[in-house]
Design a protein around this motif. Structure first.
Motif, PDB file in Angstrom:
ATOM      1  N   ALA A  30     -56.381-115.333 -28.590  1.00 30.31           N
ATOM      2  CA  ALA A  30     -55.542-114.544 -29.503  1.00 30.31           C
ATOM      3  C   ALA A  30     -55.616-115.080 -30.929  1.00 30.31           C
ATOM      4  N   GLY A  31     -55.676-116.381 -31.071  1.00 29.15           N
ATOM      5  CA  GLY A  31     -55.744-116.970 -32.403  1.00 29.15           C
ATOM      6  C   GLY A  31     -57.042-116.650 -33.144  1.00 29.15           C
ATOM      7  N   ALA A  32     -58.082-116.286 -32.400  1.00 25.99           N
ATOM      8  CA  ALA A  32     -59.370-115.965 -33.018  1.00 25.99           C
ATOM      9  C   ALA A  32     -59.488-114.492 -33.399  1.00 25.99           C
ATOM     10  N   LEU A  33     -58.603-113.653 -32.874  1.00 28.48           N
ATOM     11  CA  LEU A  33     -58.686-112.213 -33.138  1.00 28.48           C
ATOM     12  C   LEU A  33     -58.634-111.847 -34.621  1.00 28.48           C
ATOM     13  N   PRO A  34     -57.664-112.364 -35.372  1.00 32.24           N
ATOM     14  CA  PRO A  34     -57.597-111.937 -36.782  1.00 32.24           C
ATOM     15  C   PRO A  34     -58.867-112.262 -37.573  1.00 32.24           C
ATOM     16  N   GLY A  35     -59.379-113.465 -37.425  1.00 33.20           N
ATOM     17  CA  GLY A  35     -60.578-113.842 -38.172  1.00 33.20           C
ATOM     18  C   GLY A  35     -61.806-113.067 -37.732  1.00 33.20           C
ATOM     19  N   TYR A  36     -61.958-112.907 -36.423  1.00 32.60           N
ATOM     20  CA  TYR A  36     -63.124-112.188 -35.892  1.00 32.60           C
ATOM     21  C   TYR A  36     -63.104-110.729 -36.350  1.00 32.60           C
ATOM     22  N   PHE A  37     -61.968-110.064 -36.166  1.00 32.80           N
ATOM     23  CA  PHE A  37     -61.936-108.647 -36.537  1.00 32.80           C
ATOM     24  C   PHE A  37     -61.881-108.435 -38.040  1.00 32.80           C
ATOM     25  N   ARG A  38     -61.428-109.411 -38.790  1.00 32.99           N
ATOM     26  CA  ARG A  38     -61.544-109.316 -40.257  1.00 32.99           C
ATOM     27  C   ARG A  38     -63.015-109.338 -40.644  1.00 32.99           C
ATOM     28  N   LEU A  39     -63.812-110.185 -39.962  1.00 29.62           N
ATOM     29  CA  LEU A  39     -65.248-110.219 -40.228  1.00 29.62           C
ATOM     30  C   LEU A  39     -65.895-108.873 -39.863  1.00 29.62           C
ATOM     31  N   VAL A  40     -65.519-108.311 -38.716  1.00 26.53           N
ATOM     32  CA  VAL A  40     -66.038-106.995 -38.326  1.00 26.53           C
ATOM     33  C   VAL A  40     -65.653-105.956 -39.384  1.00 26.53           C
ATOM     34  N   GLN A  41     -64.409-105.994 -39.835  1.00 27.38           N
ATOM     35  CA  GLN A  41     -63.930-105.054 -40.853  1.00 27.38           C
ATOM     36  C   GLN A  41     -64.738-105.197 -42.145  1.00 27.38           C
ATOM     37  N   ARG A  42     -64.967-106.424 -42.574  1.00 25.99           N
ATOM     38  CA  ARG A  42     -65.744-106.668 -43.794  1.00 25.99           C
ATOM     39  C   ARG A  42     -67.188-106.180 -43.644  1.00 25.99           C
ATOM     40  N   LEU A  43     -67.761-106.397 -42.448  1.00 26.33           N
ATOM     41  CA  LEU A  43     -69.126-105.934 -42.207  1.00 26.33           C
ATOM     42  C   LEU A  43     -69.198-104.421 -42.230  1.00 26.33           C
ATOM     43  N   SER A  44     -68.180-103.748 -41.693  1.00 22.43           N
ATOM     44  CA  SER A  44     -68.150-102.291 -41.714  1.00 22.43           C
ATOM     45  C   SER A  44     -68.207-101.778 -43.157  1.00 22.43           C
ATOM     46  N   ALA A  45     -67.422-102.382 -44.023  1.00 24.54           N
ATOM     47  CA  ALA A  45     -67.435-101.987 -45.436  1.00 24.54           C
ATOM     48  C   ALA A  45     -68.759-102.356 -46.103  1.00 24.54           C
ATOM     49  N   ALA A  46     -69.312-103.520 -45.751  1.00 27.53           N
ATOM     50  CA  ALA A  46     -70.562-103.975 -46.370  1.00 27.53           C
ATOM     51  C   ALA A  46     -71.743-103.106 -45.959  1.00 27.53           C
ATOM     52  N   VAL A  47     -71.778-102.670 -44.710  1.00 29.33           N
ATOM     53  CA  VAL A  47     -72.854-101.781 -44.259  1.00 29.33           C
ATOM     54  C   VAL A  47     -72.800-100.479 -45.054  1.00 29.33           C
ATOM     55  N   GLU A  48     -71.595 -99.944 -45.218  1.00 29.38           N
ATOM     56  CA  GLU A  48     -71.437 -98.715 -45.995  1.00 29.38           C
ATOM     57  C   GLU A  48     -71.898 -98.904 -47.436  1.00 29.38           C
ATOM     58  N   THR A  49     -71.353 -99.923 -48.091  1.00 23.94           N
ATOM     59  CA  THR A  49     -71.656-100.173 -49.500  1.00 23.94           C
ATOM     60  C   THR A  49     -73.106-100.595 -49.704  1.00 23.94           C
ATOM     61  N   GLY A  50     -73.553-101.549 -48.896  1.00 21.67           N
ATOM     62  CA  GLY A  50     -74.893-102.103 -49.077  1.00 21.67           C
ATOM     63  C   GLY A  50     -76.010-101.127 -48.786  1.00 21.67           C
ATOM     64  N   LEU A  51     -75.762-100.184 -47.869  1.00 22.42           N
ATOM     65  CA  LEU A  51     -76.812 -99.254 -47.479  1.00 22.42           C
ATOM     66  C   LEU A  51     -76.578 -97.833 -47.988  1.00 22.42           C
TER      67      LEU A  51
END
Length: 137
Positions: free
Chosen positions: A55-76
């Motif tokens: 549970a303690g790893a969820l916020p950091g892991y899904f924040r990374l997923v969230q950031r990647l989602s935005a980066a894929v959109e912006t970067g590509l």
């Protein structure tokens, strides 16, 4: 874990086109992408399913997923993303991973039966990885 290709990528023992390498996880290009720029995000620790992620790893892991989602959109220049995770069934590598797939209107993706493609060469794959990584900032 010995024999896990994703653990090998995280450890730097298996080559991959890394997009992000952070304490909360590692992101790299899928070698058989649905669309070019398809990223996999994995926790650094070997876990098989989402239920095993502390549970303690969820916020950091899904924040990374969230950031990647935005980066894929912006970067590509994608119109959006498809974010998905399999647990056991259809999980080709038994290591927890989240797919971040670039989407564009009319891209032909329907349901969950996706054609796969390949990068023309390592240079093309590196270019996609670099564009997404640059958009993470």
């Amino acid at each position: 874990m010995s024999g896990c290709v994703f653990c090998g990528i995280v450890a730097g023992e298996v080559p991959g086109f890394t997009v992000a390498d952070e304490p909360d996880g590692v992101a790299f290009l899928d070698t058989r992408p649905v669309f070019k720029g398809h990223v996999l995000v994995v926790p650094r620790t070997h876990l098989v399913t989402l239920a095993e992620l502390p549970a303690g790893a969820l916020p950091g892991y899904f924040r990374l997923v969230q950031r990647l989602s935005a980066a894929v959109e912006t970067g590509l220049g994608a119109g959006g993303t498809f974010v998905a995770m399999n647990n056991k069934v259809s999980q080709s590598v038994p290591h927890l991973h989240t797919h971040v797939v670039p989407r564009t209107k009319g891209d032909g993706l329907r349901g969950f039966f996706w054609p796969r493609t390949r990068y023309a060469d390592d240079g093309e794959a590196r270019g996609y990885a670099d564009r997404i990584a640059a958009a993470l900032t």
